[in-house]
Design an enzyme around this catalytic site. Structure first.
Site, PDB file in Angstrom:
ATOM      1  N   THR A  34     -24.906 -55.216 -14.671  1.00 15.55           N
ATOM      2  CA  THR A  34     -24.303 -53.921 -14.353  1.00 15.55           C
ATOM      3  C   THR A  34     -25.291 -53.055 -13.573  1.00 15.55           C
ATOM      4  OG1 THR A  34     -22.987 -54.001 -16.368  1.00 15.55           O
ATOM      5  CG2 THR A  34     -23.304 -51.823 -15.417  1.00 15.55           C
ATOM      6  N   GLY A 103     -27.612 -47.647 -17.200  1.00 17.16           N
ATOM      7  CA  GLY A 103     -26.171 -47.564 -16.918  1.00 17.16           C
ATOM      8  C   GLY A 103     -25.328 -47.667 -18.190  1.00 17.16           C
ATOM      9  N   GLU A 109     -25.001 -56.374 -21.917  1.00 16.98           N
ATOM     10  CA  GLU A 109     -25.978 -57.079 -21.071  1.00 16.98           C
ATOM     11  C   GLU A 109     -26.800 -58.055 -21.926  1.00 16.98           C
ATOM     12  OE1 GLU A 109     -26.573 -53.625 -17.666  1.00 16.98           O
ATOM     13  OE2 GLU A 109     -28.063 -53.812 -19.229  1.00 16.98           O
TER      14      GLU A 109
END
Ligand code: A5P
Length: 229
Positions: A34, A103, A109
């Protein structure tokens, strides 16, 4: 003779996003991170979408971008293993340890990274540090534990601030909140990641030391440097 002007940060991100394509295994499912650098990777991936089976994404934002470009996105539960995960970082040290989560996508993640055999970090030179801790450390927390966790960071010399969006606590893709912690000098990322993971209410700490990069493609004034760890 005119000296060529240095590449902008955006151009460096494009370069490393494209360079990551060489780690894609044809016919495979690709793990996708991301952020603004990953967005460049997704755009490049769209150019070879016929050569991959699908992607597993680490955020709603990346999923939407992948799907808009015609790339199939699978749920992480449908996948046992990935050959490669490509993602950016907020900081990366000389051993491939990273701080991530700027983010707010750190939890997904870490999950997708843990499925992959190889973590390819794509970053511009501004992300390289000698010691992690300059970038405020993101920590995803269960809202009712936020103040208690903030006090634990204070005991370590850190100042934790609740991340806001439009004046309200930011809510992650997982429905939780983010603390950003300044004032930490992370000299032992493995130990600190393990310790914070034990605190009740911590969903994910943004130290990626147990889940460090295998390779970093770093955008520099001299082109893309490949660092392996
Ligand atoms: C997202 O939660 C982060 O971990 C990103 O990987 C990190 O913030 C890097 O983002 P940029 O590529 O936008 O700098």
């Amino acid at each position: 003779m005119t000296t060529p002007s240095p590449l902008t940060q955006d151009e460096l991100k494009t370069l490393v996003g494209q360079a990551a394509l060489r780690y894609i295994v044809p016919g495979d499912i690709v793990g996708v991170g991301t952020g603004s650098t990953v967005n460049k990777f997704i755009d490049a991936l769209a150019g070879i979408k016929d050569q991959i089976r699908a992607a597993v994404s680490s955020s709603v934002a990346s999923t939407q971008r992948l799907q808009a470009l015609g790339i199939t996105v699978l749920d992480a539960n449908e996948v046992e293993q990935l050959s490669v995960y490509v993602d950016g970082a907020d900081e990366i040290d000389g051993s491939g340890h990273m701080v991530k989560g700027g983010g707010a996508a750190l939890t997904r993640e870490k999950i997708v990274a843990s499925l992959a055999q190889r973590f390819v970090c794509i970053a511009d030179e501004s992300k390289r540090v000698a010691t992690l801790g300059r970038f405020p450390l993101p920590v995803e927390v269960i809202p009712m534990a936020a103040q208690h966790i903030a006090r634990r960071f204070a005991a370590l010399g850190g100042q934790a601030t609740l991340r806001l969006q439009d004046g309200q606590p930011l809510v992650t893709d997982n429905g939780q909140h983010i603390l950003d912690v300044t004032g930490l000098t992370i000299t032992d990322p493995l130990a600190l990641e393990s310790a914070i993971n034990q605190w009740p209410g911590v969903v994910t700490v943004g130290i990626f030391a147990h889940q460090k990069a295998t390779v970093c493609l770093l955008g520099t004034a001299h082109g893309v440097e490949t660092l392996t760890y």
